[in-house]
Every structure is written in structure tokens, then in C-alpha cells.
Design a protein around this motif. Structure first.
Motif, PDB file in Angstrom:
ATOM      1  N   ASN A   1       0.825  -1.271  -0.120  1.00  0.00           N
ATOM      2  CA  ASN A   1      -0.007  -0.039   0.055  1.00  0.00           C
ATOM      3  C   ASN A   1       0.900   1.246   0.091  1.00  0.00           C
ATOM      4  OD1 ASN A   1      -2.149   1.822   0.068  1.00  0.00           O
ATOM      5  ND2 ASN A   1      -2.523   1.416   2.472  1.00  0.00           N
ATOM      6  N   GLY A   2       1.454   1.389  -1.122  1.00  0.00           N
ATOM      7  CA  GLY A   2       2.292   2.748  -1.346  1.00  0.00           C
ATOM      8  C   GLY A   2       1.555   3.842  -1.492  1.00  0.00           C
ATOM      9  N   TYR A   3       1.914   5.157  -0.859  1.00  0.00           N
ATOM     10  CA  TYR A   3       1.218   6.461  -0.867  1.00  0.00           C
ATOM     11  C   TYR A   3       1.707   6.981  -2.231  1.00  0.00           C
ATOM     12  CZ  TYR A   3       0.359   5.972   4.484  1.00  0.00           C
ATOM     13  OH  TYR A   3      -0.146   5.781   5.470  1.00  0.00           O
ATOM     14  N   ASN A   4       0.701   7.362  -2.854  1.00  0.00           N
ATOM     15  CA  ASN A   4       0.864   8.414  -3.954  1.00  0.00           C
ATOM     16  C   ASN A   4       1.456   9.785  -3.391  1.00  0.00           C
ATOM     17  OD1 ASN A   4       0.817  10.292  -6.213  1.00  0.00           O
ATOM     18  ND2 ASN A   4      -1.225   9.219  -6.798  1.00  0.00           N
ATOM     19  N   LEU A   5       2.675  10.104  -3.652  1.00  0.00           N
ATOM     20  CA  LEU A   5       3.275  11.194  -3.044  1.00  0.00           C
ATOM     21  C   LEU A   5       2.673  12.699  -3.554  1.00  0.00           C
ATOM     22  CD1 LEU A   5       7.060   9.911  -3.138  1.00  0.00           C
ATOM     23  CD2 LEU A   5       5.352   9.941  -1.158  1.00  0.00           C
ATOM     24  N   THR A   6       1.911  12.518  -4.785  1.00  0.00           N
ATOM     25  CA  THR A   6       1.423  13.766  -4.970  1.00  0.00           C
ATOM     26  C   THR A   6      -0.123  13.735  -4.452  1.00  0.00           C
ATOM     27  OG1 THR A   6       0.178  12.624  -6.780  1.00  0.00           O
ATOM     28  CG2 THR A   6       2.556  13.416  -7.325  1.00  0.00           C
ATOM     29  N   GLN A   7      -0.488  12.930  -3.871  1.00  0.00           N
ATOM     30  CA  GLN A   7      -2.060  12.903  -3.029  1.00  0.00           C
ATOM     31  C   GLN A   7      -1.889  12.249  -1.795  1.00  0.00           C
ATOM     32  OE1 GLN A   7      -4.577  14.028  -4.744  1.00  0.00           O
ATOM     33  NE2 GLN A   7      -3.647  14.517  -6.593  1.00  0.00           N
ATOM     34  N   LEU A   8      -1.055  12.817  -0.957  1.00  0.00           N
ATOM     35  CA  LEU A   8      -0.853  12.416   0.431  1.00  0.00           C
ATOM     36  C   LEU A   8      -1.918  12.519   1.301  1.00  0.00           C
ATOM     37  CD1 LEU A   8       2.497  13.924   1.151  1.00  0.00           C
ATOM     38  CD2 LEU A   8       2.077  11.493   0.765  1.00  0.00           C
ATOM     39  N   HIS A   9      -2.992  13.436   1.049  1.00  0.00           N
ATOM     40  CA  HIS A   9      -4.240  13.467   1.947  1.00  0.00           C
ATOM     41  C   HIS A   9      -5.211  12.473   1.783  1.00  0.00           C
ATOM     42  CE1 HIS A   9      -3.490  18.203   2.454  1.00  0.00           C
ATOM     43  NE2 HIS A   9      -2.790  17.478   3.256  1.00  0.00           N
ATOM     44  N   ALA A  10      -4.959  11.667   0.612  1.00  0.00           N
ATOM     45  CA  ALA A  10      -5.892  10.496   0.355  1.00  0.00           C
ATOM     46  C   ALA A  10      -5.379   9.625   1.332  1.00  0.00           C
ATOM     47  CB  ALA A  10      -5.793  10.401  -1.072  1.00  0.00           C
ATOM     48  N   HIS A  11      -4.504   9.580   2.059  1.00  0.00           N
ATOM     49  CA  HIS A  11      -3.772   8.445   2.491  1.00  0.00           C
ATOM     50  C   HIS A  11      -3.934   8.948   4.187  1.00  0.00           C
ATOM     51  CE1 HIS A  11      -2.259   6.324  -0.720  1.00  0.00           C
ATOM     52  NE2 HIS A  11      -1.673   7.500  -1.276  1.00  0.00           N
TER      53      HIS A  11
ATOM     54  N   GLU B   1       3.571  11.159 -20.599  1.00  0.00           N
ATOM     55  CA  GLU B   1       2.366  11.685 -20.885  1.00  0.00           C
ATOM     56  C   GLU B   1       1.972  12.954 -19.880  1.00  0.00           C
ATOM     57  OE1 GLU B   1       2.781   8.644 -20.766  1.00  0.00           O
ATOM     58  OE2 GLU B   1       2.978   8.425 -23.042  1.00  0.00           O
ATOM     59  N   GLY B   2       3.066  13.205 -18.939  1.00  0.00           N
ATOM     60  CA  GLY B   2       2.839  14.241 -17.804  1.00  0.00           C
ATOM     61  C   GLY B   2       2.354  13.545 -16.623  1.00  0.00           C
ATOM     62  N   LYS B   3       2.041  12.357 -16.371  1.00  0.00           N
ATOM     63  CA  LYS B   3       1.450  11.768 -15.199  1.00  0.00           C
ATOM     64  C   LYS B   3       2.368  11.336 -14.223  1.00  0.00           C
ATOM     65  CE  LYS B   3      -2.940  10.377 -17.653  1.00  0.00           C
ATOM     66  NZ  LYS B   3      -3.763   9.276 -18.016  1.00  0.00           N
ATOM     67  N   PRO B   4       2.073  11.236 -12.937  1.00  0.00           N
ATOM     68  CA  PRO B   4       3.247  10.667 -11.856  1.00  0.00           C
ATOM     69  C   PRO B   4       3.485   9.194 -12.364  1.00  0.00           C
ATOM     70  CG  PRO B   4       1.409  11.603 -10.986  1.00  0.00           C
ATOM     71  CD  PRO B   4       1.066  11.764 -12.122  1.00  0.00           C
ATOM     72  N   TYR B   5       4.924   8.987 -12.494  1.00  0.00           N
ATOM     73  CA  TYR B   5       5.402   7.464 -12.595  1.00  0.00           C
ATOM     74  C   TYR B   5       5.196   6.702 -11.510  1.00  0.00           C
ATOM     75  CZ  TYR B   5       9.009   3.898 -13.500  1.00  0.00           C
ATOM     76  OH  TYR B   5       9.523   2.885 -13.521  1.00  0.00           O
ATOM     77  N   ASN B   6       4.910   5.260 -11.742  1.00  0.00           N
ATOM     78  CA  ASN B   6       4.595   4.495 -10.841  1.00  0.00           C
ATOM     79  C   ASN B   6       3.720   4.780  -9.756  1.00  0.00           C
ATOM     80  OD1 ASN B   6       5.163   1.888  -9.455  1.00  0.00           O
ATOM     81  ND2 ASN B   6       6.461   2.685  -8.091  1.00  0.00           N
ATOM     82  N   LYS B   7       2.509   5.074 -10.404  1.00  0.00           N
ATOM     83  CA  LYS B   7       1.570   5.740  -9.536  1.00  0.00           C
ATOM     84  C   LYS B   7       1.786   6.926  -8.538  1.00  0.00           C
ATOM     85  CE  LYS B   7      -1.031   1.506  -9.879  1.00  0.00           C
ATOM     86  NZ  LYS B   7      -1.657   0.287  -9.203  1.00  0.00           N
ATOM     87  N   GLY B   8       2.849   7.459  -8.791  1.00  0.00           N
ATOM     88  CA  GLY B   8       3.272   8.726  -7.912  1.00  0.00           C
ATOM     89  C   GLY B   8       4.163   8.324  -6.739  1.00  0.00           C
ATOM     90  N   GLN B   9       4.262   7.013  -6.573  1.00  0.00           N
ATOM     91  CA  GLN B   9       4.782   6.280  -5.239  1.00  0.00           C
ATOM     92  C   GLN B   9       6.313   6.276  -4.903  1.00  0.00           C
ATOM     93  OE1 GLN B   9       3.222   2.177  -5.396  1.00  0.00           O
ATOM     94  NE2 GLN B   9       1.166   2.946  -5.323  1.00  0.00           N
ATOM     95  N   THR B  10       7.105   6.759  -5.843  1.00  0.00           N
ATOM     96  CA  THR B  10       8.624   6.710  -5.845  1.00  0.00           C
ATOM     97  C   THR B  10       9.194   7.890  -6.310  1.00  0.00           C
ATOM     98  OG1 THR B  10       8.584   4.266  -6.285  1.00  0.00           O
ATOM     99  CG2 THR B  10      10.586   5.543  -6.138  1.00  0.00           C
ATOM    100  N   ALA B  11      10.033   8.531  -5.431  1.00  0.00           N
ATOM    101  CA  ALA B  11      10.876   9.745  -5.728  1.00  0.00           C
ATOM    102  C   ALA B  11      12.340   9.394  -5.834  1.00  0.00           C
ATOM    103  CB  ALA B  11      10.413  10.717  -4.842  1.00  0.00           C
ATOM    104  N   LEU B  12      12.959  10.004  -6.657  1.00  0.00           N
ATOM    105  CA  LEU B  12      14.240   9.857  -6.582  1.00  0.00           C
ATOM    106  C   LEU B  12      15.011  10.986  -6.058  1.00  0.00           C
ATOM    107  CD1 LEU B  12      16.655   8.235  -7.914  1.00  0.00           C
ATOM    108  CD2 LEU B  12      16.595   9.606 -10.070  1.00  0.00           C
ATOM    109  N   ILE B  13      16.066  10.370  -5.142  1.00  0.00           N
ATOM    110  CA  ILE B  13      17.059  11.578  -4.357  1.00  0.00           C
ATOM    111  C   ILE B  13      18.508  11.354  -4.685  1.00  0.00           C
ATOM    112  CG2 ILE B  13      17.569  12.583  -2.329  1.00  0.00           C
ATOM    113  CD1 ILE B  13      14.816  12.049  -1.186  1.00  0.00           C
ATOM    114  N   ILE B  14      19.072  12.296  -5.268  1.00  0.00           N
ATOM    115  CA  ILE B  14      20.535  12.142  -5.752  1.00  0.00           C
ATOM    116  C   ILE B  14      21.186  13.405  -4.870  1.00  0.00           C
ATOM    117  CG2 ILE B  14      22.126  12.293  -7.679  1.00  0.00           C
ATOM    118  CD1 ILE B  14      20.058  11.914  -9.588  1.00  0.00           C
TER     119      ILE B  14
END
Length: 331
Positions: free
Chosen positions: A21-31, A124-137
């Protein structure tokens, strides 16, 4: 010259005890409505605004200061400085040997380090992987980095008040290690060093069904396939990390101190290597003569260019919109 590198990490939040149950990082309030913002990068901006001048209380021995940052849609980049304090140290001229300054207990030598946080978007401009993963470098100089401090501040600031979650900030694994496991003719042995030998309970024995276990020393378990058994599941796990939809992977948990695998190939030739996260973490060494430097360190413009290349190497460019652009931060 100092040793400089970029180290990528995957960033995820999911329901505690339920990694599916990964959180959509663009829709956190839904979780969880306790999140201060609905978008993870908005939360990050709030964090960075609070850390622009605070060197942290004297009870901490390592500083963390956001010198500057810039937000561009689904990407944030910036410069964070860090250093140690709490002790005296002589600063000397390396040629003459003369002391030029005595660092006091309340002073810290601040190392400026570049960072880039990217929430991947599809073409297409949508969050990748349902918005569940960010990349930090993160930029690292010699052995100085800010991964631990950044993770701590995200948990204390961005996730304050949120309950029943797990946040993961794990190194991205190198594909060459995964290739070794996948292409091996046979996985001969797994050796796991743990902080505590697991109990010999029924569920544990069920997990190890078909394997023989052998304790070595006080904190090591060796797993070998019994006659007719195999470690094909490990090869399948490695292959799943290379799946086009799964570019981030965790091989072992924090409870494991080391995890080595012995493979056999090429007529019985064996090779043993570690699968511990930090030892298989992808790192981009920065050694090219084409990189520009200032005051002995690589400039933000060169670091941004290298970070762009690293992000695009990690993410599937057939699906994800490439990272591009120049640095918007100075040093």
C-alpha cells in the motif's frame, strides 16, 4: 583533489506493515489528512525554508543548513552544507605546515553539497509508478554526506503528526550485481550476518524448508540448498529489480549486518560478493576532466548535468520524461 560522487536513493512512504500500500506522493491527503501538504515536494519546500539558517542545537554534533534551493515543477535542487562541531581542531597550511586557524568547539567547517529531488513523470505528464516513488540524488565529498541528516529532518518535519506509516530512503542497487545473480549457473551459498540469530520457531523452519542451516560463530547463518534444492527464488528476486516497472529495490533489511552470496559459473568457477544495500549502492564517481571546479570542488552546474545523466540512466526512458536543464543554484 577530494573524491566526489553522486549517490541515488529511492524514496517511498507506505502503510506501516503493508509495503504493497504505497502512498501516492502527489496525493498524500488521500492516505492521511495529517500531512501538512498534499504533495511531497510542497512538504520538502516547507522543510527547506525552516533550515536556511539553523545550524541545529548544540546537542547535535553535525550541522545541516540549506544554503539555497530552487523548485521547478516536479524537481527540487539545492545546496546543503554540513560539518562537525563540538571539538577543537588546528587548521594548517599544507605547504608550510603553519597553523592558520584554531577551530573552536562551537565552530564547524561547512562542506557545501549539491542535491536533487525528482518525482518522475511519464512522457504523458502523469506521475510515474502511480506517484509512489521519488528519486533523491545526493552529492558526497570524500566520506561527507547528508543522507542520514536529510532523512531525519524529513521524518521530523514533513511527517510530523502522521501515524502508522513507514518511510524508506534506500540506495538504488547497481545492475551489474543483479546481473551476476541472474546469469549465475548456480547460487551455491548464502551467508547472512545478523545482529541476533533468529529463533528456531515453526514459522522460521517453514521459511527455510528445503535448505540446510549452519551457524558460524555467533551471528552468522549459512544457507545451502539441500540435495535437489536451489536458490532460484533469489535469481527471480534479482530479475524483478530489473523489471521495467521496478527500478528500485531493497535486497536486505536493516536487521542484517551483511549478506553475501556465492555463485558458480564458467565451469565451476565461484565468486562471492555482498548484497548489502550500501555495498551494492549505485554511485557515480565524478572524475572527468570536463567537469568544472571552483575552490577545489565541482560546480553546481557540472553536478546538475551529472545528476541529470544519472537519473536518466536509472529510469526507463521509454516511459519516463527525461530530466534536463541547467543548475538554478549557485555555490
Amino acid at each position: 583533489m577530494p573524491s566526489e560522487k553522486l549517490v541515488p536513493y529511492s524514496f517511498e512512504i507506505y502503510e506501516h506493515g503493508n509495503p504493497d500500500n504505497g502512498y501516492n506522493l502527489t496525493q498524500l491527503h488521500a492516505h492521511d489528512t495529517a500531512f501538512g501538504e498534499n504533495h511531497i515536494l510542497d512538504l520538502m519546500e516547507n522543510l527547506f525554508e525552516k533550515q536556511e539558517s539553523n545550524l541545529e542545537p548544540s546537542s547535535n554534533d553535525k550541522t545541516f543548513v540549506i544554503e539555497e534551493y530552487h523548485r521547478d515543477g516536479n524537481l527540487i535542487e539545492g545546496i546543503v552544507s554540513t560539518g562537525y562541531h563540538g571539538y577543537e581542531a588546528e587548521i594548517r597550511d599544507v605547504e608550510s605546515g603553519d597553523m592558520t586557524h584554531l577551530k573552536g568547539e562551537d565552530e564547524a567547517e561547512q562542506m557545501p553539497l549539491y542535491f536533487l529531488i525528482y518525482l518522475p513523470q511519464t512522457r504523458e505528464g502523469k506521475p510515474y509508478n502511480k506517484g509512489q516513488t521519488a528519486l533523491i540524488i545526493l552529492h558526497q565529498v570524500n566520506r561527507t554526506g547528508v543522507k542520514g541528516k536529510l532523512k531525519k529532518h524529513i521524518e521530523q518535519t514533513c511527517l510530523s503528526g502522521v501515524r502508522d506509516y513507514t518511510m524508506k530512503m534506500d540506495p538504488v542497487t547497481t545492475e551489474d550485481v543483479l546481473e551476476k545473480v541472474i546469469e549465475a549457473d548456480r547460487v551455491a551459498k548464502l551467508e547472512i550476518n545478523v545482529r541476533k540469530i533468529p529463533g528456531d520457531d515453526e514459522s522460521r523452519m517453514e521459511l527455510l524448508k528445503g535448505l540446510s542451516t549452519e551457524e558460524v560463530g555467533t551471528r552468522s547463518i549459512v544457507l545451502r540448498p539441500e540435495h535437489g534444492g536451489s536458490f532460484e527464488w533469489l535469481k527471480s528476486k534479482a530479475a524483478s529489480f530489473k523489471d521495467t516497472d521496478k527500478h528500485f529495490g531493497t535486497i536486505v533489511s536493516d536487521d542484517v549486518e551483511n549478506f553475501t552470496v556465492t555463485i558458480q559459473k564458467d565451469g565451476g568457477r565461484s565468486e562471492t560478493f555482498s548484497l548489502l544495500n550500501e555495498e551494492v549502492a549505485m554511485r557515480k564517481d565524478l572524475e572527468s576532466d570536463k567537469l568544472h571546479t571552483d575552490s577545489g570542488l565541482i560546480t553546481a552546474n557540472s553536478l546538475r548535468s551529472e545528476a541529470n545523466e544519472l537519473a536518466n540512466d536509472i529510469l526507463d526512458q521509454q516511459i519516463v520524461k527525461p530530466v534536463s536543464g541547467s543548475a538554478n543554484v549557485k555555490r
